[in-house]
Design a protein around this motif. Sequence first.
Motif, PDB file in Angstrom:
ATOM      1  N   ARG A   1       1.486  -4.291  -7.308  1.00  0.00           N
ATOM      2  CA  ARG A   1       0.683  -5.516  -7.287  1.00  0.00           C
ATOM      3  C   ARG A   1      -0.813  -5.201  -7.316  1.00  0.00           C
ATOM      4  O   ARG A   1      -1.247  -4.127  -6.876  1.00  0.00           O
TER       5      ARG A   1
ATOM      6  N   SER B   1       4.690  -3.601   8.907  1.00  0.00           N
ATOM      7  CA  SER B   1       4.387  -3.996  10.286  1.00  0.00           C
ATOM      8  C   SER B   1       5.221  -3.186  11.277  1.00  0.00           C
ATOM      9  O   SER B   1       4.790  -2.952  12.406  1.00  0.00           O
ATOM     10  N   THR B   2       6.409  -2.770  10.866  1.00  0.00           N
ATOM     11  CA  THR B   2       7.215  -1.871  11.713  1.00  0.00           C
ATOM     12  C   THR B   2       7.410  -0.534  10.990  1.00  0.00           C
ATOM     13  O   THR B   2       8.511   0.027  10.979  1.00  0.00           O
TER      14      THR B   2
ATOM     15  N   TYR C   1       5.442   2.218   4.921  1.00  0.00           N
ATOM     16  CA  TYR C   1       4.490   1.472   5.751  1.00  0.00           C
ATOM     17  C   TYR C   1       4.847  -0.004   5.771  1.00  0.00           C
ATOM     18  O   TYR C   1       5.525  -0.515   4.881  1.00  0.00           O
TER      19      TYR C   1
ATOM     20  N   LEU D   1       0.913  -0.853   9.591  1.00  0.00           N
ATOM     21  CA  LEU D   1      -0.188  -1.654   9.022  1.00  0.00           C
ATOM     22  C   LEU D   1      -1.256  -1.934  10.079  1.00  0.00           C
ATOM     23  O   LEU D   1      -2.404  -2.197   9.755  1.00  0.00           O
TER      24      LEU D   1
ATOM     25  N   GLY E   1      -4.342  -5.046  -5.987  1.00  0.00           N
ATOM     26  CA  GLY E   1      -4.832  -4.914  -4.616  1.00  0.00           C
ATOM     27  C   GLY E   1      -3.928  -4.113  -3.701  1.00  0.00           C
ATOM     28  O   GLY E   1      -4.154  -4.028  -2.492  1.00  0.00           O
TER      29      GLY E   1
ATOM     30  N   VAL F   1      -2.086  -1.094  -1.627  1.00  0.00           N
ATOM     31  CA  VAL F   1      -2.660   0.040  -0.902  1.00  0.00           C
ATOM     32  C   VAL F   1      -1.902   1.346  -1.200  1.00  0.00           C
ATOM     33  O   VAL F   1      -2.322   2.418  -0.766  1.00  0.00           O
TER      34      VAL F   1
ATOM     35  N   HIS G   1      11.463  -7.381   4.188  1.00  0.00           N
ATOM     36  CA  HIS G   1      12.428  -6.478   4.836  1.00  0.00           C
ATOM     37  C   HIS G   1      13.146  -5.546   3.870  1.00  0.00           C
ATOM     38  O   HIS G   1      14.207  -5.008   4.203  1.00  0.00           O
TER      39      HIS G   1
ATOM     40  N   ARG H   1      12.604  -0.907   7.698  1.00  0.00           N
ATOM     41  CA  ARG H   1      13.724  -1.673   7.124  1.00  0.00           C
ATOM     42  C   ARG H   1      13.828  -1.440   5.625  1.00  0.00           C
ATOM     43  O   ARG H   1      14.923  -1.299   5.071  1.00  0.00           O
TER      44      ARG H   1
ATOM     45  N   GLN I   1       6.729   0.493   0.615  1.00  0.00           N
ATOM     46  CA  GLN I   1       6.109  -0.590   1.365  1.00  0.00           C
ATOM     47  C   GLN I   1       7.144  -1.675   1.602  1.00  0.00           C
ATOM     48  O   GLN I   1       8.047  -1.839   0.782  1.00  0.00           O
ATOM     49  N   GLU I   2       7.024  -2.346   2.727  1.00  0.00           N
ATOM     50  CA  GLU I   2       8.069  -3.329   3.051  1.00  0.00           C
ATOM     51  C   GLU I   2       7.702  -4.709   2.519  1.00  0.00           C
ATOM     52  O   GLU I   2       6.657  -5.254   2.859  1.00  0.00           O
TER      53      GLU I   2
END
Length: 197
Positions: A31, A129-130, A127, A159, A33, A35, A100, A134, A96-97
């Motif tokens: 996408r 939030s967790t 990477y 993150l 932008g 990271v 989930h 997942r 990247q998640e």
Amino acid sequence: MGFLDKLFGNTSKEDTTMEKLNIGIILGSTREGRVSPQVGEWVKGIADKRGDANYEIVDIADYQLPFLGTTDGTEPGIAAWNQKLANLDGFVFIVQEYNHSITGALKNALDFAREVWNNKAAGIVSYGSTGGARAAEHLRGIMGELMIADVRVHPTLSLFTDFENGTVFKPQELHLNNVNAMFDQVIAWSGALKTLR
Ligand SMILES: Cc1cc2nc3c(=O)[nH]c(=O)nc-3n(C[C@H](O)[C@H](O)[C@H](O)COP(=O)(O)O)c2cc1C
């Protein structure tokens, strides 16, 4: 290596370099932008310091893959993607998640090849939030079907604590050992599996 060198077991420094494994560090997001390039460059920097393989960033976005099944499959990116994978002995997926799981782009890219994934090893750096855990576990299930041997050590980046504002990558020191431990396993298994192909 020449015939006489092979016969007498002579290996020059150049030959040793040529025999190094080729490991692709695959960026899983495409996408605007994203990271993932920051994370991929950091992983590659650690890898290059090891000097034990040829490491390269492989960006799915470069191949402009169509959505699987929506074209006649003659886009040059599809053949180029397969050719790139054929030349690699192992992988590190930058995961990247998204909801989930892994990104649609990564799943599509995984689906666009088959035999060229088989009997190779892979590690995951994820990477979210967790820590992207997942998504990484979903990828492990997919790798089973593709006969990719996924190693145990799995660096997970947060993150909240490894990025500023979720966008500027500032990894904590503690991840360095984990990334190297993952590479130890990827290199060992990639070398072992090369003998099967
Ligand atoms: C469509 C979408 C879904 C997401 N879902 C999750 C999620 O389920 N869990 C999570 O931890 N982060 C989620 N995120 C946050 C992403 O992990 C975060 O934006 C990350 O930077 C995405 O990687 P990228 O910048 O390389 O695209 C989501 C982001 C997007 C764009």
